[in-house]
Design a protein around this motif. Structure first.
Motif, PDB file in Angstrom:
ATOM      1  N   ASN A 103      -3.103   4.993   6.007  1.00 59.36           N
ATOM      2  CA  ASN A 103      -4.539   5.297   5.911  1.00 59.36           C
ATOM      3  C   ASN A 103      -4.836   6.609   6.621  1.00 59.36           C
ATOM      4  OD1 ASN A 103      -5.316   3.091   4.441  1.00 59.36           O
ATOM      5  ND2 ASN A 103      -6.256   1.999   6.125  1.00 59.36           N
ATOM      6  N   SER A 104      -5.904   7.259   6.218  1.00 59.65           N
ATOM      7  CA  SER A 104      -6.296   8.509   6.867  1.00 59.65           C
ATOM      8  C   SER A 104      -7.243   8.252   8.032  1.00 59.65           C
ATOM      9  CB  SER A 104      -6.967   9.442   5.858  1.00 59.65           C
ATOM     10  OG  SER A 104      -8.140   8.846   5.356  1.00 59.65           O
ATOM     11  N   PHE A 105      -7.302   9.207   8.941  1.00 56.86           N
ATOM     12  CA  PHE A 105      -8.278   9.153  10.019  1.00 56.86           C
ATOM     13  C   PHE A 105      -8.878  10.538  10.228  1.00 56.86           C
ATOM     14  CE2 PHE A 105      -4.458  10.374  12.422  1.00 56.86           C
ATOM     15  CZ  PHE A 105      -4.946  11.393  13.224  1.00 56.86           C
ATOM     16  N   SER A 106     -10.039  10.561  10.827  1.00 57.08           N
ATOM     17  CA  SER A 106     -10.726  11.796  11.172  1.00 57.08           C
ATOM     18  C   SER A 106     -11.643  11.494  12.348  1.00 57.08           C
ATOM     19  CB  SER A 106     -11.542  12.287   9.965  1.00 57.08           C
ATOM     20  OG  SER A 106     -12.299  13.428  10.306  1.00 57.08           O
ATOM     21  N   PHE A 107     -11.633  12.357  13.354  1.00 54.32           N
ATOM     22  CA  PHE A 107     -12.529  12.133  14.487  1.00 54.32           C
ATOM     23  C   PHE A 107     -12.874  13.463  15.148  1.00 54.32           C
ATOM     24  CE2 PHE A 107      -8.389  12.224  16.510  1.00 54.32           C
ATOM     25  CZ  PHE A 107      -8.605  12.798  17.758  1.00 54.32           C
ATOM     26  N   GLY A 160      -5.639  13.228  10.112  1.00 52.70           N
ATOM     27  CA  GLY A 160      -4.246  12.834   9.929  1.00 52.70           C
ATOM     28  C   GLY A 160      -4.156  11.469   9.296  1.00 52.70           C
ATOM     29  N   PHE A 161      -3.031  10.810   9.510  1.00 54.06           N
ATOM     30  CA  PHE A 161      -2.781   9.505   8.919  1.00 54.06           C
ATOM     31  C   PHE A 161      -2.203   8.559   9.957  1.00 54.06           C
ATOM     32  CE2 PHE A 161      -2.578  12.558   5.495  1.00 54.06           C
ATOM     33  CZ  PHE A 161      -3.335  11.956   4.501  1.00 54.06           C
ATOM     34  N   TYR A 162      -2.396   7.273   9.714  1.00 55.44           N
ATOM     35  CA  TYR A 162      -1.782   6.239  10.544  1.00 55.44           C
ATOM     36  C   TYR A 162      -1.299   5.123   9.633  1.00 55.44           C
ATOM     37  CZ  TYR A 162      -5.872   3.161   9.991  1.00 55.44           C
ATOM     38  OH  TYR A 162      -6.849   2.344   9.479  1.00 55.44           O
ATOM     39  N   PHE A 163      -0.473   4.254  10.188  1.00 56.15           N
ATOM     40  CA  PHE A 163       0.023   3.103   9.447  1.00 56.15           C
ATOM     41  C   PHE A 163      -0.599   1.833  10.014  1.00 56.15           C
ATOM     42  CE2 PHE A 163       3.246   6.305   8.670  1.00 56.15           C
ATOM     43  CZ  PHE A 163       3.368   6.214   7.286  1.00 56.15           C
TER      44      PHE A 163
END
Length: 198
Positions: free
Chosen positions: A36-40, A132-135
């Motif tokens: 999944n993507s993330f943004s902060f 970026g991305f995380y699992f």
């Protein structure tokens, strides 16, 4: 309804299916459907960001470390850059030691702390957007209508893996062997189609 209300063989089957799903999802840390993507946004002067403050859900497992980027929030994507990953001790020594503690600039590097926080260096001097991305963690099926997030065409592999558990439980070697053969076929296809290129 919940599978937790089932009893006897139905409960065993539900547990075996969940165990099978966990077996598949933990076989590799980088399955495509678990990414999944993330943004902060950064906060000026704050260098560390916990997974809970970034992801805002409880499904975080690991960071994907190849695609971490940032851009100046006020400028937008035209200012986007990739960030280099460094190990945590190097980050700490470079950015949180002596006079470097007070240095503020655009983050160019990141590290992952022992508690899985993302650590930015240099310490941000303003508002940047980190992407970026995380699992995700392995899924647990709870409700009667829950479906695995893994691709539909591979759902039967959970049945085949459950057949292996059933065959072991009932000492039915032919059931176990059939399940094992079919499970391995589908696992190979899944691995070829849902993992990033080596």
């Amino acid at each position: 309804d919940s599978v937790s209300s089932t009893t006897g063989m139905a409960r065993r089957l539900a547990d075996w299916i969940n165990t099978a799903l966990n077996d598949v999802e933990t076989a590799h840390t980088d399955w495509g459907w678990m990414r999944n993507s993330f943004s902060f946004p950064t906060v000026s002067g704050q260098s560390e960001y916990t997974p809970a403050s970034i992801i805002l859900t409880s499904d975080f497992a690991e960071w994907e470390t190849q695609q971490v980027r940032n851009y100046a929030t006020a400028v937008g994507l035209d200012s986007e850059i990739f960030m280099d990953m460094i190990d945590y001790d190097t980050w700490r020594d470079a950015y949180l030691y002596g006079a470097t503690r007070s240095v503020r600039s655009r983050p160019l590097q990141f590290a992952i702390a022992p508690n899985k926080s993302l650590c930015l260096g240099p310490v941000p001097d303003g508002n940047y957007t980190i992407t970026g991305f995380y699992f995700r963690k392995p899924q647990v099926l709870v409700g009667d209508t829950d479906n695995p997030d893994m691709p539909d065409q591979f759902h039967m592999m959970l049945v085949y893996k459950a057949m292996m558990y059933y065959g072991e439980y009932k000492k039915a070697s032919e059931v176990y062997q059939h399940g094992e053969i079919e499970f391995k076929k589908l696992m190979e296809r899944l691995t070829n189609s849902r993992l990033p290129p080596a």
